[in-house]
Design a protein around this motif. Structure first.
Motif, PDB file in Angstrom:
ATOM      1  N   ARG A 153      -3.775   0.901  -9.186  1.00 28.24           N
ATOM      2  CA  ARG A 153      -4.783   1.450  -8.270  1.00 28.24           C
ATOM      3  C   ARG A 153      -4.918   2.961  -8.448  1.00 28.24           C
ATOM      4  N   ALA A 154      -6.024   3.466  -7.951  1.00 32.15           N
ATOM      5  CA  ALA A 154      -6.220   4.918  -7.948  1.00 32.15           C
ATOM      6  C   ALA A 154      -5.146   5.549  -7.057  1.00 32.15           C
ATOM      7  N   PRO A 155      -4.578   6.677  -7.469  1.00 31.27           N
ATOM      8  CA  PRO A 155      -3.495   7.308  -6.702  1.00 31.27           C
ATOM      9  C   PRO A 155      -3.837   7.572  -5.236  1.00 31.27           C
ATOM     10  N   GLU A 156      -5.095   7.877  -4.945  1.00 33.24           N
ATOM     11  CA  GLU A 156      -5.456   8.167  -3.548  1.00 33.24           C
ATOM     12  C   GLU A 156      -5.454   6.907  -2.672  1.00 33.24           C
ATOM     13  N   GLN A 157      -5.307   5.732  -3.258  1.00 29.74           N
ATOM     14  CA  GLN A 157      -5.247   4.490  -2.488  1.00 29.74           C
ATOM     15  C   GLN A 157      -3.818   4.077  -2.159  1.00 29.74           C
ATOM     16  N   VAL A 206       0.011   5.307  -0.675  1.00 32.10           N
ATOM     17  CA  VAL A 206       0.835   6.285   0.029  1.00 32.10           C
ATOM     18  C   VAL A 206       2.190   6.309  -0.674  1.00 32.10           C
ATOM     19  N   THR A 207       2.585   7.467  -1.181  1.00 36.20           N
ATOM     20  CA  THR A 207       3.857   7.602  -1.891  1.00 36.20           C
ATOM     21  C   THR A 207       4.794   8.466  -1.060  1.00 36.20           C
ATOM     22  N   ARG A 246       0.832  -1.206   0.000  1.00 36.37           N
ATOM     23  CA  ARG A 246       0.000   0.000   0.000  1.00 36.37           C
ATOM     24  C   ARG A 246       0.862   1.249   0.000  1.00 36.37           C
TER      25      ARG A 246
END
Length: 76
Positions: A62-66, A68-69, A18
């Motif tokens: 996955r969608a970027p908001e899913q 943590v970068t 994640r």
């Protein structure tokens, strides 16, 4: 744990898919990277490496908001 020992790791580890990090892999960011027992300490077998690469490919879908970068090189 057995697989970790086969790859010269002293204990098992968990990769949290994640989270992804963009890190500069060079001496300025990791000053001890070339010091013995720093940097690459163990290896990964080809089967596990393939699974890790496949899982991270799924993470990137996955969608970027899913996701943590983290890291100093992360896209802004």
């Amino acid at each position: 744990m057995d697989r970790a020992r086969q790859n010269n790791n002293t204990r098992a580890f968990f990769i949290d898919t994640r989270v992804r990090a963009y890190l500069p892999i060079h001496e300025a960011f990791f000053p001890d990277i070339d010091t013995p027992h720093h940097g690459v300490i163990a290896s990964i077998d080809q089967g596990l490496f393939k699974r890790v690469v496949e899982e991270f490919a799924r993470v990137n879908e996955r969608a970027p908001e899913q996701i943590v970068t983290l890291g100093p090189l992360r896209p802004r």
